[in-house]
Structures are given as structure tokens and as C-alpha cells.
Design a protein around this motif. Sequence first.
Motif, PDB file in Angstrom:
ATOM      1  N   ILE A 243      -3.496 -41.164 -64.214  1.00 57.97           N
ATOM      2  CA  ILE A 243      -4.903 -39.625 -64.843  1.00 57.97           C
ATOM      3  C   ILE A 243      -4.411 -38.979 -65.985  1.00 57.97           C
ATOM      4  O   ILE A 243      -5.014 -38.662 -66.501  1.00 57.97           O
ATOM      5  N   LEU A 244      -2.994 -38.875 -66.757  1.00 58.58           N
ATOM      6  CA  LEU A 244      -3.008 -38.379 -67.774  1.00 58.58           C
ATOM      7  C   LEU A 244      -3.167 -39.167 -68.726  1.00 58.58           C
ATOM      8  O   LEU A 244      -3.576 -38.563 -70.136  1.00 58.58           O
ATOM      9  N   ARG A 245      -2.866 -40.388 -68.439  1.00 63.11           N
ATOM     10  CA  ARG A 245      -3.416 -41.686 -69.759  1.00 63.11           C
ATOM     11  C   ARG A 245      -5.594 -41.167 -70.152  1.00 63.11           C
ATOM     12  O   ARG A 245      -6.149 -41.653 -71.131  1.00 63.11           O
ATOM     13  N   VAL A 246      -5.920 -41.195 -68.546  1.00 65.13           N
ATOM     14  CA  VAL A 246      -7.604 -40.471 -68.859  1.00 65.13           C
ATOM     15  C   VAL A 246      -7.180 -39.521 -69.258  1.00 65.13           C
ATOM     16  O   VAL A 246      -8.506 -39.621 -70.891  1.00 65.13           O
ATOM     17  N   LYS A 247      -6.984 -37.862 -69.709  1.00 63.72           N
ATOM     18  CA  LYS A 247      -7.411 -36.892 -70.094  1.00 63.72           C
ATOM     19  C   LYS A 247      -6.365 -37.227 -71.888  1.00 63.72           C
ATOM     20  O   LYS A 247      -7.237 -36.441 -72.312  1.00 63.72           O
ATOM     21  N   LEU A 248      -5.899 -37.640 -72.122  1.00 64.53           N
ATOM     22  CA  LEU A 248      -5.069 -37.524 -73.299  1.00 64.53           C
ATOM     23  C   LEU A 248      -5.953 -37.919 -74.295  1.00 64.53           C
ATOM     24  O   LEU A 248      -5.520 -36.747 -75.155  1.00 64.53           O
ATOM     25  N   PRO A 249      -6.981 -38.877 -74.586  1.00 66.39           N
ATOM     26  CA  PRO A 249      -7.745 -38.455 -75.051  1.00 66.39           C
ATOM     27  C   PRO A 249      -8.061 -37.903 -75.779  1.00 66.39           C
ATOM     28  O   PRO A 249      -8.896 -37.815 -77.072  1.00 66.39           O
ATOM     29  N   HIS A 250      -8.853 -36.409 -74.625  1.00 65.88           N
ATOM     30  CA  HIS A 250      -9.278 -35.642 -74.944  1.00 65.88           C
ATOM     31  C   HIS A 250      -8.928 -34.440 -75.354  1.00 65.88           C
ATOM     32  O   HIS A 250      -9.312 -33.480 -75.740  1.00 65.88           O
ATOM     33  N   VAL A 251      -7.146 -34.059 -75.588  1.00 60.69           N
ATOM     34  CA  VAL A 251      -6.535 -32.929 -75.497  1.00 60.69           C
ATOM     35  C   VAL A 251      -6.952 -32.145 -76.651  1.00 60.69           C
ATOM     36  O   VAL A 251      -7.644 -31.348 -76.618  1.00 60.69           O
ATOM     37  N   ASP A 252      -7.812 -32.866 -77.850  1.00 58.01           N
ATOM     38  CA  ASP A 252      -7.085 -32.249 -79.591  1.00 58.01           C
ATOM     39  C   ASP A 252      -8.718 -31.493 -79.362  1.00 58.01           C
ATOM     40  O   ASP A 252      -9.233 -30.251 -79.234  1.00 58.01           O
ATOM     41  N   ARG A 253     -10.112 -32.086 -78.153  1.00 55.18           N
ATOM     42  CA  ARG A 253     -11.055 -31.778 -78.217  1.00 55.18           C
ATOM     43  C   ARG A 253     -11.159 -30.638 -77.480  1.00 55.18           C
ATOM     44  O   ARG A 253     -12.302 -29.670 -78.265  1.00 55.18           O
ATOM     45  N   TRP A 254     -10.680 -30.342 -76.327  1.00 59.59           N
ATOM     46  CA  TRP A 254     -10.639 -29.527 -75.605  1.00 59.59           C
ATOM     47  C   TRP A 254      -9.864 -28.294 -76.353  1.00 59.59           C
ATOM     48  O   TRP A 254     -10.585 -26.949 -76.030  1.00 59.59           O
ATOM     49  N   ASN A 255      -8.835 -28.536 -76.581  1.00 54.90           N
ATOM     50  CA  ASN A 255      -7.532 -27.829 -77.560  1.00 54.90           C
ATOM     51  C   ASN A 255      -8.608 -26.960 -78.683  1.00 54.90           C
ATOM     52  O   ASN A 255      -8.875 -25.571 -78.546  1.00 54.90           O
ATOM     53  N   ALA A 256      -9.478 -27.854 -79.215  1.00 55.89           N
ATOM     54  CA  ALA A 256     -10.144 -27.041 -80.487  1.00 55.89           C
ATOM     55  C   ALA A 256     -11.467 -26.132 -79.584  1.00 55.89           C
ATOM     56  O   ALA A 256     -11.359 -25.525 -80.321  1.00 55.89           O
ATOM     57  N   GLN A 257     -12.607 -26.682 -78.092  1.00 51.77           N
ATOM     58  CA  GLN A 257     -13.407 -26.426 -77.632  1.00 51.77           C
ATOM     59  C   GLN A 257     -12.928 -24.449 -76.734  1.00 51.77           C
ATOM     60  O   GLN A 257     -13.667 -23.243 -77.326  1.00 51.77           O
ATOM     61  N   GLU A 282      -2.791 -20.609 -87.093  1.00 59.75           N
ATOM     62  CA  GLU A 282      -3.324 -21.605 -86.887  1.00 59.75           C
ATOM     63  C   GLU A 282      -1.635 -22.409 -85.803  1.00 59.75           C
ATOM     64  O   GLU A 282      -0.907 -22.060 -85.732  1.00 59.75           O
ATOM     65  N   GLY A 283      -2.864 -22.962 -85.433  1.00 58.83           N
ATOM     66  CA  GLY A 283      -1.863 -24.395 -84.312  1.00 58.83           C
ATOM     67  C   GLY A 283      -2.245 -23.454 -82.944  1.00 58.83           C
ATOM     68  O   GLY A 283      -1.704 -24.619 -81.968  1.00 58.83           O
ATOM     69  N   HIS A 284      -2.359 -22.671 -82.815  1.00 57.97           N
ATOM     70  CA  HIS A 284      -2.663 -21.716 -81.395  1.00 57.97           C
ATOM     71  C   HIS A 284      -3.946 -22.807 -80.239  1.00 57.97           C
ATOM     72  O   HIS A 284      -4.567 -22.806 -81.298  1.00 57.97           O
ATOM     73  N   VAL A 285      -3.297 -23.338 -79.373  1.00 59.08           N
ATOM     74  CA  VAL A 285      -4.262 -23.908 -78.577  1.00 59.08           C
ATOM     75  C   VAL A 285      -5.365 -23.103 -77.224  1.00 59.08           C
ATOM     76  O   VAL A 285      -5.303 -23.446 -76.158  1.00 59.08           O
ATOM     77  N   PHE A 286      -4.219 -21.918 -76.973  1.00 54.77           N
ATOM     78  CA  PHE A 286      -5.002 -20.291 -75.671  1.00 54.77           C
ATOM     79  C   PHE A 286      -5.093 -21.322 -75.059  1.00 54.77           C
ATOM     80  O   PHE A 286      -5.816 -20.934 -74.361  1.00 54.77           O
ATOM     81  N   HIS A 287      -3.366 -21.717 -74.097  1.00 54.23           N
ATOM     82  CA  HIS A 287      -3.514 -21.971 -72.652  1.00 54.23           C
ATOM     83  C   HIS A 287      -4.192 -20.849 -72.433  1.00 54.23           C
ATOM     84  O   HIS A 287      -4.496 -20.941 -71.040  1.00 54.23           O
ATOM     85  N   GLN A 288      -3.885 -19.710 -72.899  1.00 54.62           N
ATOM     86  CA  GLN A 288      -4.072 -18.365 -72.224  1.00 54.62           C
ATOM     87  C   GLN A 288      -5.090 -17.581 -73.281  1.00 54.62           C
ATOM     88  O   GLN A 288      -4.514 -17.617 -74.112  1.00 54.62           O
ATOM     89  N   TYR A 289      -6.285 -16.665 -73.001  1.00 54.39           N
ATOM     90  CA  TYR A 289      -6.425 -15.440 -74.475  1.00 54.39           C
ATOM     91  C   TYR A 289      -6.417 -14.352 -73.912  1.00 54.39           C
ATOM     92  O   TYR A 289      -6.951 -14.061 -72.039  1.00 54.39           O
ATOM     93  N   THR A 290      -5.486 -14.089 -73.778  1.00 54.89           N
ATOM     94  CA  THR A 290      -4.438 -12.521 -73.485  1.00 54.89           C
ATOM     95  C   THR A 290      -4.205 -11.947 -74.596  1.00 54.89           C
ATOM     96  O   THR A 290      -4.239 -11.266 -75.346  1.00 54.89           O
ATOM     97  N   VAL A 291      -4.965 -10.357 -74.045  1.00 51.22           N
ATOM     98  CA  VAL A 291      -5.602  -8.880 -74.298  1.00 51.22           C
ATOM     99  C   VAL A 291      -4.233  -8.393 -74.531  1.00 51.22           C
ATOM    100  O   VAL A 291      -3.729  -8.625 -73.284  1.00 51.22           O
ATOM    101  N   ARG A 292      -4.426  -7.526 -74.630  1.00 51.00           N
ATOM    102  CA  ARG A 292      -3.260  -6.017 -74.282  1.00 51.00           C
ATOM    103  C   ARG A 292      -4.172  -4.728 -74.078  1.00 51.00           C
ATOM    104  O   ARG A 292      -5.489  -4.814 -75.094  1.00 51.00           O
ATOM    105  N   ILE A 293      -4.413  -4.296 -72.920  1.00 44.45           N
ATOM    106  CA  ILE A 293      -5.405  -3.072 -72.674  1.00 44.45           C
ATOM    107  C   ILE A 293      -4.208  -2.359 -72.890  1.00 44.45           C
ATOM    108  O   ILE A 293      -3.206  -1.568 -71.557  1.00 44.45           O
ATOM    109  N   LEU A 294      -4.631  -0.650 -73.623  1.00 42.80           N
ATOM    110  CA  LEU A 294      -3.437   0.195 -73.893  1.00 42.80           C
ATOM    111  C   LEU A 294      -4.019   1.404 -73.396  1.00 42.80           C
ATOM    112  O   LEU A 294      -4.824   1.298 -72.152  1.00 42.80           O
ATOM    113  N   GLY A 295      -3.414   2.597 -73.299  1.00 42.78           N
ATOM    114  CA  GLY A 295      -3.423   3.614 -72.468  1.00 42.78           C
ATOM    115  C   GLY A 295      -3.371   3.260 -70.721  1.00 42.78           C
ATOM    116  O   GLY A 295      -4.107   4.923 -70.290  1.00 42.78           O
TER     117      GLY A 295
END
Length: 370
Positions: A243-257, A282-295
Motif C-alpha cells: 500500500i505504501l509503495r502505491v502511495k509514495l509517488p504521490h506524497v510530494d503532490r499531497w504535501n504541496a496541496q 520552508e519545508g513545512h508539510v502541515f501534517h496538522q494546521y494548528t493555530v493558537r486561540i488566545l484569551g
Amino acid sequence: MEGIKGRIPILDLTPEVEELWDHLMAAITRVLRSGQFILGPEVEAFEREVAEYLGVRHAIGVNSGTDALVIGLRALGIGPGDEVITTPFTFFATAEAISLVGATPVFVDIDPKTFNINPELIPAAITPRTKAILPVHLYGCPADMDPILALAEEHGLKVLEDSAQAFGATYRGRKVGTLGHAGAFSFFPSKNLGAYGDGGLLVTNDDGVAEVARMLRAHGSRRKYHNEMVGYNSRLDALQAAILRVKLPHVDRWNAQRREVASRYNQLLAGIPGVVVPEISEGHVFHQYTVRILGGRRDEVQKALAEAGIGTMVYYPVPLHLLPVYGYPEGILPMAEGAAKEALSMPMFPNLSPGLLAKVVQHIKELLLE
């Protein structure tokens, strides 16, 4: 895809599965018909392909990201009586692996902008018992490795990178996980490169470390029934490798998205008081998009988003040093403790549509501008 039954999940894997369905089914069928399910040629092929992708000499498939950390530490010679410097703001497995090999995790506070370990604070934590530094590339954001590697060289320390959340991320043009003496990856299904079950990987350019790691994953043996050390049953299975072999060629595109999704979030959230957005570094691939909520409003915002059908997660509500298993006093690592009260991860996956993203941001605006 307009959500799942009107909801906006924090992660939706179904578009990926649908896109790759025929290739995934062909790979699974190939493994089933081969009759070889543990290690074997499928795993060996994946190890070659992923080593080439990462630009590293050795890639050793194991059972999980946690096992990759444990085996990596042992292969680097870390054990009882040693201290390993790491971050308190990460998943428990990071410190757990240190404890499992008999060493002691020594927590150093984070940089509040990146959520990663602050290299400037590491020197004060080094003692005669310190044997390694274990930085984490949290949320897919590369840790600041140059000063960490310089400190390690100066003090004769090993560096094991926890790259569980950062497959494909780069630091100054090099893939994370390949900068230190070894790197550990997780293929948990939610990861940027995820299996459809548990899986992990240890990578290294050190022939000796690789040899020990391969022994440790197979009960401490080079040859079956000729055990040379006490090891583990920690082998990447052939189905997951296929399964990982199928997905590996797509990972750079997914990271760019993912980076594009993060950029849209930042644009739409700009100027909303009480929200601190992450830097698209530079180089951040956003496994998570994490904000800080203040106050002090993080939990209130999360609850309201949940009621609106929007999935979010708090990674992580308790910094590791405050967990009962470690039991440090509160107040000693203020940046990590502050992040634990403010961090909120939003829906993030490559196929998150602009329309769904806009709905998420609109709800946040209504909550914080009311």
C-alpha cells in the motif's frame, strides 16, 4: 467533497482511497497471491524505494513509529542510566520510547512560534549523563536542526529525529529524518504517508546502526533461531508495504496541496483577533494546521465548532512533563504549558476544498468577532 453527511472532518481519507483504488487493489491482490505476508520482497522493495526518496542509505520497516523510536534509540546505544533531551510538547510515544529503553527523558521548552524544541535552551539541560537529543518535527514543521546538530557534535551526543508527523518535510533542502544519526517515521493512517494499519520506519546512513536495527526488529537475530540480543517482534507486513509503495509517488503532490490549504487558511484568518496562525516556513508539510486561540477561549471555540459539525483536535492538551507518569511541577516549562492551553488543529487534508475551508473560517470569525 462537501463533508461527510454535512460534517467537515478534521481528516478525510476517502478521496485518496478512491483516487488510488485500482492501484491499491492490484497491490493488495499481488500480496495475497504471493503468499508472503511478513517482510519478504514487498517490504524489501518498499525499503529501497523509500530510501531513494529520502536520500538515505538504509530504511528499515518496523511495526510502528513508536517501535522505530525504541529500536532507533537502542541501535544508537542508548539505555539504562542515560539521559535523552527532548521536547515536552509532542505525542507521548516520544518520551515513552526513551523510558522504554531505560533512559530518562529530559524536557526542554519549545519555541512558541514553531511548537518545536528551542535549541537555545538545550545547552543548560546537558549533563554528564546526556547521551542523545531527540528533536520532533511537530505538525510537519522541521525543527531547527543546525544548532541541534552542532551541539550534538560538540558534546559527543547522538541525534534521533522523531519525524513521525513530517514525512517529506525538508530542512535546508534535505529530507528530515536523514539529518541526524537516525530518523523515525510513523505510517499511522492519518500521517502524510499513511498505511491502512500500523507501520513505521527507521532510517540511517550508519551501516552499524542499520544492522542492529534489523536484528532488533526480528527478535535480536540475523538468522532465525540464532538470537544474539533481546529484541522485538516488530516487522512491517507486506500488505502495508505494498500500500505504501502505491502511495509514495504521490506524497510530494499531497504535501504541496497541504501547503496550499495552509496558505488559504492563513489568508482567510488574517486579522482575526485572538488567532495566531502558523508560519508557512520552508519545508513545512502541515501534517496538522494548528493555530493558537488566545484569551482562554480555545475550549470554547472547539466546542462551538464541534456543535457546527466541524472536527478539530487538541494536539496536545497536557505537555508530557505534567503527565502523571513523569509528574514534574507545573510552571517549569511555560511555553509548552501555554501551547497546551491554546493550540487547536483545524481540518487538514490534501483534498480539503476551498468551500469547506471557508466554512471553517467563517465559523471562527463568527465566534471571535461576536
